[in-house]
Design an enzyme around this catalytic site. Structure first.
Site, PDB file in Angstrom:
ATOM      1  N   SER A  70      -2.273  23.129   0.378  1.00  0.00           N
ATOM      2  CA  SER A  70      -1.699  24.326   0.988  1.00  0.00           C
ATOM      3  C   SER A  70      -0.365  24.743   0.383  1.00  0.00           C
ATOM      4  O   SER A  70       0.026  25.893   0.507  1.00  0.00           O
ATOM      5  CB  SER A  70      -1.549  24.114   2.487  1.00  0.00           C
ATOM      6  OG  SER A  70      -0.625  23.084   2.744  1.00  0.00           O
ATOM      7  N   LYS A  95      -7.351  27.596  12.020  1.00  0.00           N
ATOM      8  CA  LYS A  95      -6.897  28.463  10.919  1.00  0.00           C
ATOM      9  C   LYS A  95      -7.829  29.685  10.832  1.00  0.00           C
ATOM     10  O   LYS A  95      -7.787  30.535  11.711  1.00  0.00           O
ATOM     11  CB  LYS A  95      -6.814  27.646   9.635  1.00  0.00           C
ATOM     12  CG  LYS A  95      -5.641  26.656   9.714  1.00  0.00           C
ATOM     13  CD  LYS A  95      -5.388  25.877   8.454  1.00  0.00           C
ATOM     14  CE  LYS A  95      -4.070  25.120   8.550  1.00  0.00           C
ATOM     15  NZ  LYS A  95      -4.213  23.663   8.653  1.00  0.00           N
ATOM     16  N   HIS A 151      -8.013  24.539   4.778  1.00  0.00           N
ATOM     17  CA  HIS A 151      -7.510  25.787   4.182  1.00  0.00           C
ATOM     18  C   HIS A 151      -8.585  26.507   3.372  1.00  0.00           C
ATOM     19  O   HIS A 151      -8.262  27.297   2.482  1.00  0.00           O
ATOM     20  CB  HIS A 151      -6.293  25.502   3.294  1.00  0.00           C
ATOM     21  CG  HIS A 151      -5.006  25.471   4.054  1.00  0.00           C
ATOM     22  ND1 HIS A 151      -4.352  26.605   4.459  1.00  0.00           N
ATOM     23  CD2 HIS A 151      -4.278  24.435   4.521  1.00  0.00           C
ATOM     24  CE1 HIS A 151      -3.257  26.285   5.124  1.00  0.00           C
ATOM     25  NE2 HIS A 151      -3.194  24.964   5.181  1.00  0.00           N
TER      26      HIS A 151
HETATM   27  C1  LIG Z   1      -3.754  22.424   9.229  1.00  0.00           C
HETATM   28  C2  LIG Z   1      -4.282  21.210   8.605  1.00  0.00           C
HETATM   29  C3  LIG Z   1      -4.650  20.106   9.364  1.00  0.00           C
HETATM   30  C4  LIG Z   1      -4.418  20.031  10.840  1.00  0.00           C
HETATM   31  O1  LIG Z   1      -5.312  20.851  11.534  1.00  0.00           O
HETATM   32  P1  LIG Z   1      -5.090  21.033  13.103  1.00  0.00           P
HETATM   33  O2  LIG Z   1      -6.434  21.435  13.604  1.00  0.00           O
HETATM   34  O3  LIG Z   1      -4.048  22.091  13.260  1.00  0.00           O
HETATM   35  O4  LIG Z   1      -4.632  19.717  13.629  1.00  0.00           O
HETATM   36  C5  LIG Z   1      -5.216  19.026   8.726  1.00  0.00           C
HETATM   37  N1  LIG Z   1      -5.397  19.021   7.394  1.00  0.00           N
HETATM   38  C6  LIG Z   1      -5.031  20.066   6.620  1.00  0.00           C
HETATM   39  C7  LIG Z   1      -5.242  20.021   5.141  1.00  0.00           C
HETATM   40  C8  LIG Z   1      -4.452  21.182   7.199  1.00  0.00           C
HETATM   41  O5  LIG Z   1      -4.064  22.202   6.442  1.00  0.00           O
END
Ligand SMILES: *Cc1c(COP(=O)(O)O)cnc(C)c1O
Length: 396
Positions: A183, A242, A211
């Site tokens: 990210s 997301k 992502h």
């Molecule tokens: C956002 C993210 C997470 C965490 O996800 P949540 O559902 O918000 O706990 C885990 N791994 C990656 C690569 C992320 O970008």
């Protein structure tokens, strides 16, 4: 007061963060999440949400959440295995599994929990986990909890991965696990090469597709679809937080045996509450929308290309990559911080990242494009970047 010593210690630590410019402060948003939001009483275009397809406040997603609330109630006051499984939890798991063409799926409250509860139940001291050096914190924590041999390979470095696979020879199970999209840099793991090495060394492959799920790949199946190796990947973790509506909820998809074992042994699943039904219903709607969102994915691609081209024409260095994450490289941390302030004042909300989130001397502003951005908003951002960049002497 027994805590006085601790509080004093923390005051000093916090003051230290502040002088280093590392203290995090949160800006309050006065509107729902969208392409345009209100911050500090003024409308700004939001370029820092993970709202890649604009589904976070999509009317159909909101309606599904309301319907879920009305039909299934607010909360379950139980973990899944006692009295916290409603039929929509099972339907959602089946839908997620079908989406990724895997046998089964298991829901968690967050992907942080999906990753945190993945490794310890599956791998023991005779096994090895090989993980990318830039993996997400939740993967790092999850790996720490398991007894397997931990081998970290340099970011996306296939020679190093090969060396680590050689080192892991003799282990019972070898699992390669990587973020599929990183990210901070917007680059994709070399999944086709990873799968080839996995075949050669008889390794399991797992990815965290947070992502990528929904917006990457011709049909939104994420980074593995881009790389053409979805069916070779054994385990996928992802989030509803997301692209898939942006609420909350995580999942792991895998073989029937892996998922059944996780239901029996994964601690964040066993010892934490069920995902509330409104979130499950909204997540299912978002996944359904994503399935048919070819036009939204095309829009996202076009807007990303427009923004990248405009920034490069203005003289900025934008890290190359195929995702809607555009890291504008500035180098100096104070420049990045100044730049994001100037941009906010110009109605463009972006965040600057510096050490220790990114390597020293590689401070940047990360832009996240959404299909919900209009062409006018994208062009406004290009103009604002050019003006701010000139003011700070970053571009001519
Ligand atoms: C956002 C993210 C997470 C965490 O996800 P949540 O559902 O918000 O706990 C885990 N791994 C990656 C690569 C992320 O970008």
């Amino acid at each position: 007061m027994p805590a006085a010593g601790l509080n004093k210690h923390l005051q000093e630590q916090l003051a230290g963060l502040k002088t280093q410019g590392l203290l995090k402060s949160e800006r309050s948003i006065a509107t729902p999440q969208d392409a345009e939001i209100t911050v500090n009483g003024r409308a700004v275009v939001n370029f820092c949400a993970n709202n890649y397809l604009g589904l976070s406040n999509h009317p159909e997603v909101v309606a599904a959440a309301e319907e879920g609330l009305k039909t299934w109630g607010y909360g379950l006051s139980s973990v899944r295995f006692i009295c916290g499984t409603q039929s929509i939890h099972k339907q959602a798991e089946a839908q997620v599994a079908r989406f990724f063409r895997k046998a089964d799926a298991i829901l968690y409250i967050a992907c942080f929990d999906a990753n945190g509860g993945l490794f310890e139940p599956l791998l023991g001291e005779n096994d090895a986990v090989l993980s990318d050096a830039l993996n997400h914190a939740s993967i790092i924590d999850g790996v720490r909890l398991c007894k397997a041999k931990r081998l970290r390979y340099a970011h996306n470095d296939m020679n190093d991965l090969r060396a680590k696979l050689v080192e892991a020879k003799g282990c019972r199970f070898k699992m390669i696990f990587t973020d599929s999209v990183f990210s901070m840099d917007g680059d994709i793991a070399r999944l086709a090469d990873i799968c080839e090495l996995a075949d050669e060394f008889d390794a399991i492959v797992g990815i965290d597709d947070c992502h990528a799920t929904g917006h990457l790949g011709a049909t939104g199946r994420g980074a593995a679809e881009v790389a053409g190796c979805l069916d070779r990947i054994d385990i996928i973790t992802g989030t509803l937080g997301k692209t898939l509506g942006g609420g909350a909820g995580g999942f792991t998809v895998a073989s029937a045996e892996v998922v059944e074992w996780l239901r029996n042994r994964s601690r964040p699943y066993l010892f934490s509450n069920s995902v509330p039904p409104s979130l499950v219903a909204a997540g299912m709607k978002a996944l359904e929308l994503v399935d048919g969102a070819t036009d939204l994915r095309a829009t996202l691609k076009a807007k990303t290309a427009r923004l990248r081209a405009g920034l490069e024409a203005a003289g900025f260095t934008v890290k190359p990559g195929p995702t809607p994450i555009l890291p504008v490289m500035l180098g100096d941390a104070t420049v990045a911080a100044k730049m994001s302030e100037l941009l906010l004042a110009a109605g463009v909300y972006v965040v600057g990242f510096s050490f220790p989130v990114v390597p020293q001397g590689q401070a940047r502003i990360r832009i996240q494009v959404s299909a919900a951005h209009t062409a006018a908003q994208v062009d406004h951002a290009i103009d604002a970047f050019r003006s701010a960049g000139r003011e700070l002497g970053v571009v001519a």
